[in-house]
Design an enzyme around this catalytic site. Structure first.
Site, PDB file in Angstrom:
ATOM      1  N   ARG A  23       0.867  -1.179   0.000  1.00  0.00           N
ATOM      2  CA  ARG A  23       0.000   0.000   0.000  1.00  0.00           C
ATOM      3  C   ARG A  23       0.904   1.229   0.000  1.00  0.00           C
ATOM      4  O   ARG A  23       2.123   1.110   0.084  1.00  0.00           O
ATOM      5  CB  ARG A  23      -1.022  -0.003   1.155  1.00  0.00           C
ATOM      6  CG  ARG A  23      -0.637  -0.645   2.440  1.00  0.00           C
ATOM      7  CD  ARG A  23       0.464   0.023   3.166  1.00  0.00           C
ATOM      8  NE  ARG A  23       0.222   1.439   3.349  1.00  0.00           N
ATOM      9  CZ  ARG A  23       1.146   2.327   3.598  1.00  0.00           C
ATOM     10  NH1 ARG A  23       2.416   1.956   3.704  1.00  0.00           N
ATOM     11  NH2 ARG A  23       0.871   3.603   3.745  1.00  0.00           N
ATOM     12  N   LYS A  38      -4.724  10.200   3.110  1.00  0.00           N
ATOM     13  CA  LYS A  38      -5.486   9.320   3.999  1.00  0.00           C
ATOM     14  C   LYS A  38      -6.581  10.073   4.754  1.00  0.00           C
ATOM     15  O   LYS A  38      -6.381  11.203   5.193  1.00  0.00           O
ATOM     16  CB  LYS A  38      -4.503   8.657   4.971  1.00  0.00           C
ATOM     17  CG  LYS A  38      -5.100   7.669   5.954  1.00  0.00           C
ATOM     18  CD  LYS A  38      -5.912   6.581   5.286  1.00  0.00           C
ATOM     19  CE  LYS A  38      -5.151   5.804   4.242  1.00  0.00           C
ATOM     20  NZ  LYS A  38      -5.998   4.890   3.458  1.00  0.00           N
ATOM     21  N   ALA A  63       0.934   5.140  -2.087  1.00  0.00           N
ATOM     22  CA  ALA A  63       0.837   5.460  -3.520  1.00  0.00           C
ATOM     23  C   ALA A  63       2.067   5.043  -4.322  1.00  0.00           C
ATOM     24  O   ALA A  63       1.971   4.427  -5.383  1.00  0.00           O
ATOM     25  CB  ALA A  63       0.592   6.963  -3.679  1.00  0.00           C
ATOM     26  N   ARG A 107      -7.099  -0.190  -7.145  1.00  0.00           N
ATOM     27  CA  ARG A 107      -7.516   0.834  -6.183  1.00  0.00           C
ATOM     28  C   ARG A 107      -7.627   2.145  -6.962  1.00  0.00           C
ATOM     29  O   ARG A 107      -6.797   2.407  -7.844  1.00  0.00           O
ATOM     30  CB  ARG A 107      -6.505   0.983  -5.031  1.00  0.00           C
ATOM     31  CG  ARG A 107      -6.463  -0.238  -4.105  1.00  0.00           C
ATOM     32  CD  ARG A 107      -5.564   0.004  -2.897  1.00  0.00           C
ATOM     33  NE  ARG A 107      -6.188   0.901  -1.927  1.00  0.00           N
ATOM     34  CZ  ARG A 107      -5.526   1.411  -0.887  1.00  0.00           C
ATOM     35  NH1 ARG A 107      -4.245   1.149  -0.697  1.00  0.00           N
ATOM     36  NH2 ARG A 107      -6.146   2.203  -0.025  1.00  0.00           N
ATOM     37  N   ASP A 146      -1.708  10.998  -2.046  1.00  0.00           N
ATOM     38  CA  ASP A 146      -2.051   9.918  -2.981  1.00  0.00           C
ATOM     39  C   ASP A 146      -2.323  10.461  -4.378  1.00  0.00           C
ATOM     40  O   ASP A 146      -2.162   9.766  -5.371  1.00  0.00           O
ATOM     41  CB  ASP A 146      -3.254   9.130  -2.456  1.00  0.00           C
ATOM     42  CG  ASP A 146      -2.858   8.386  -1.196  1.00  0.00           C
ATOM     43  OD1 ASP A 146      -2.932   8.993  -0.108  1.00  0.00           O
ATOM     44  OD2 ASP A 146      -2.402   7.234  -1.309  1.00  0.00           O
TER      45      ASP A 146
HETATM   46  O1  MRU Z   1      -4.495   3.231   2.049  1.00  0.00           O
HETATM   47  P1  MRU Z   1      -3.022   3.387   1.955  1.00  0.00           P
HETATM   48  O2  MRU Z   1      -2.263   2.892   3.135  1.00  0.00           O
HETATM   49  O3  MRU Z   1      -2.463   2.870   0.640  1.00  0.00           O
HETATM   50  O4  MRU Z   1      -2.890   4.948   1.910  1.00  0.00           O
HETATM   51  C1  MRU Z   1      -1.813   5.574   1.446  1.00  0.00           C
HETATM   52  C2  MRU Z   1      -1.173   6.272   2.549  1.00  0.00           C
HETATM   53  O5  MRU Z   1      -0.464   5.674   3.315  1.00  0.00           O
HETATM   54  C3  MRU Z   1      -1.352   7.670   2.724  1.00  0.00           C
HETATM   55  O6  MRU Z   1      -2.465   8.264   2.284  1.00  0.00           O
HETATM   56  C4  MRU Z   1      -0.054   8.375   2.525  1.00  0.00           C
HETATM   57  O7  MRU Z   1      -0.042   9.467   3.315  1.00  0.00           O
HETATM   58  C5  MRU Z   1       0.249   8.718   1.108  1.00  0.00           C
HETATM   59  S1  MRU Z   1       0.934   7.411   0.222  1.00  0.00           S
HETATM   60  C6  MRU Z   1       2.545   7.921  -0.073  1.00  0.00           C
END
Ligand code: MRU
Length: 378
Positions: free
Chosen positions: A49, A262, A51, A99, A251
């Site tokens: 997980r 997030k 981005a 996703r 993301d």
């Molecule tokens: O749902 P996830 O764990 O894939 O979400 C991504 C994240 O961890 C965050 O949103 C993060 O701050 C950005 S990803 C580099």
């Protein structure tokens, strides 16, 4: 423990091994991915997980898909390269849609499919896809290292002789969210390595607790002082002057600087603005989606309500398990991301530099960079 990394080539040279992030911090286990379906499932189920990491694994996924299709055909040539690439494209579509929110996923898959265009035959396509996935992993890791270089002065500027710089972060945008370094945590690592005293407030990040499970784990492995806090504690700490800056990852970021990250990030940005605390988002250029102006147009993933109703942890017997935290009949909804409008963002930190979150500043910054990441995504 030394840093294990997030992704590595399988010993047979025809598979990918990924650190299973569902098991952290309790166990360090690698999962082998061999097929396009394996890759899609690993992204959807959040074995991998973040981005950046999703994008890199997806790029290898297109190579694995091509390998699978080639092997299924018994290594014999397709009737035409067009048939082969059509089959790869179909498999790649499954990976690309695993996703919806992280911009890096579609970006990386499209980059691979464009690279494949140069191939005259299947063997050459396999060679190109593997090489460009390796190159993507290298260049994204380097972009993250540079985010550290660009962001470190922001931390340094807040440094005082009487106490450590207090940085609040949400979710996990560290080494675990990329091939290396991370985005939000890259400046933290760079400043820590430079000997600047700092301390990180780690939001637990319900519902999946990426802060508690992943950020706390990787900061501990890397020796960075940190304290876990409940998601709702940030505003209180900011009012008390205990947060010098907020740095989060992203993301997807639009042309005008709206930041999808997030769920819960927006509330931190509101609290930061109300308390005059600088709020930065850090991201590689590959996370910009220049086709979108408004953050309202970013697709927000809604995951199953079970992630809200249940919480996972390790029992005294060492079993990783889930328990229900609400009445059995309670329904839950689970938006995985939110959008922080550009107006609340003090600055964007990327490998090319730091800029204001507005259209002209972003265009100028990306125009300076050598990366092709700024290409408009289709
Ligand atoms: O749902 P996830 O764990 O894939 O979400 C991504 C994240 O961890 C965050 O949103 C993060 O701050 C950005 S990803 C580099």
């Amino acid at each position: 423990m030394s840093w294990p990394g997030t992704v590595r080539m399988g010993a047979d040279g025809a598979s990918l091994e990924v650190l299973d992030q569902r098991l952290l911090p309790y166990a360090v286990r690698w999962l082998v991915l061999r097929t396009a379906d394996d890759v899609r499932a690993a992204i959807t189920d959040m074995v991998v997980r973040g981005a950046g990491l999703i994008g890199n694994v997806a790029a290898y996924g297109v190579w694995l898909a091509a390998l699978e299709i080639f092997n299924e055909a018994g290594g014999t040539a397709f009737s035409s390269m067009t048939d082969f690439s059509a089959a790869v494209r179909r498999a790649a579509h499954g990976i690309k849609t695993a996703r919806p929110t992280a911009g890096n996923l579609a970006w990386a898959v499209d980059k691979q499919l464009a690279a494949m265009e140069a191939a005259a035959g299947e063997q050459e396509a396999l060679f190109i896809l593997r090489g460009s996935a390796d190159e993507l992993a290298r260049s994204e890791a380097d972009a993250c290292r540079l985010i550290g270089v660009q962001g470190k002065p922001l931390i340094e500027a807040l440094s005082r002789s009487d106490r450590a710089v207090n940085i609040l972060t949400h979710c996990n945008a560290g080494k675990l969210a990329f091939v290396d370094w991370g985005s939000a945590l890259a400046p933290v690592y760079a400043a820590h390595e430079a000997g600047i005293p700092l301390h990180v407030w780690v939001d637990e990040t319900r519902p999946r607790n990426q802060g508690a499970r992943l950020t706390a784990w990787e900061l501990a492995v890397n020796g960075v002082p940190h304290t876990l806090i409940a998601d709702n504690a940030g505003g209180h700490l900011m009012r008390r002057g205990l947060v010098d800056m907020v740095i989060v990852g992203a993301d997807r970021v639009t042309r005008r600087g709206d930041v999808a990250n997030k769920i819960g990030t927006y509330l931190k940005a509101l609290a930061a603005r109300a308390n005059n605390v600088p709020f930065y988002a850090a991201l590689p250029a590959s996370t910009f989606d220049l086709t979108l102006t408004s953050g309202d147009d970013i697709p927000i993933e809604e995951r199953g309500g079970e992630e809200v109703r249940l919480i996972s942890g390790e029992t005294a017997e060492g079993e990783i398990t889930e328990i229900l935290i609400c009445p059995e009949a309670t329904l839950a909804r689970n938006w995985a991301f939110d959008v922080t409008p550009a107006e609340l963002v003090t600055g964007l930190v990327c490998e090319c530099g730091v800029c204001r979150a507005d259209e002209s500043a972003i265009a100028a910054l990306l125009g300076k960079g050598k990366s092709d990441s700024r290409e408009v995504k289709q």
